[in-house]
Scaffold this active site. Sequence first.
Site, mmCIF file in Angstrom:
data_model
loop_
_atom_site.group_PDB
_atom_site.id
_atom_site.type_symbol
_atom_site.label_atom_id
_atom_site.label_comp_id
_atom_site.label_asym_id
_atom_site.label_seq_id
_atom_site.Cartn_x
_atom_site.Cartn_y
_atom_site.Cartn_z
ATOM 1 N N CYS A 1 -1.038 38.491 98.104
ATOM 2 C CA CYS A 1 -0.296 37.221 98.100
ATOM 3 C C CYS A 1 -0.957 36.209 97.158
ATOM 4 C CB CYS A 1 -0.242 36.688 99.539
ATOM 5 S SG CYS A 1 0.278 34.977 99.698
ATOM 6 N N CYS B 1 -1.868 32.849 98.624
ATOM 7 C CA CYS B 1 -3.009 32.985 99.537
ATOM 8 C C CYS B 1 -4.313 32.900 98.744
ATOM 9 C CB CYS B 1 -2.950 34.311 100.287
ATOM 10 S SG CYS B 1 -1.456 34.556 101.284
#
Length: 204
Positions: free
Chosen positions: A104, A107
């Site tokens: 991600c 993230c």
Amino acid sequence: MATKMAEQEVERLARAGVLGKRLVALVALALVVGVVGGLVLARRGPVALSGDALTVATAQMPKNEPLTGSPAPDIVMTDENGRVTRLSELRGKPVLINFWATWCGPCRFEMPAMVEAYEKHKGEGLTILAVNVQEGAQEVKEFAKAFKMTFPITLDTKGQVIDAYGVRAMPTSIFVDRQGIIRARWQGALTGEQLEERLRLILR
């Protein structure tokens, strides 16, 4: 500081060929606007971009999503070394539950800010539970080492924790106060400033 670390990580991964062109573009956009929405889990419904955070279309929100002001669902989590943690055992401490994955991009963008905030506030009792979503322990350990993550990392290999919290996108952060009450919920990457603003709600 956190933004600079994120920029360096993006450049390194891009040169190494770890990030694809699409992912590089997503993270670059995050660095320009300061906030980027989380990547949507493949098995979940549609999302809508609203303001500076990625939010799920209201009609598609899961019925079991715990609301701000309600008790945080008690969950049992296992870390990458097999140790078990129950959320209720942390009562009396402010807890940030952060749902993330190694693939991600957003993230990766926010993780330096998470690490910085933890080092700053751990003396006040802050606990960050970094809940990795459906990945292997080795991948998680390598990511944690690269980002110097010293807070607990748990593995949601079967998706039970994301279901309990109605998580539809990553990253998603849940801020739980010392009494076990959810005080804030954020979908999408947090900047250092946004993170500090919400931590104040649970540190007091």
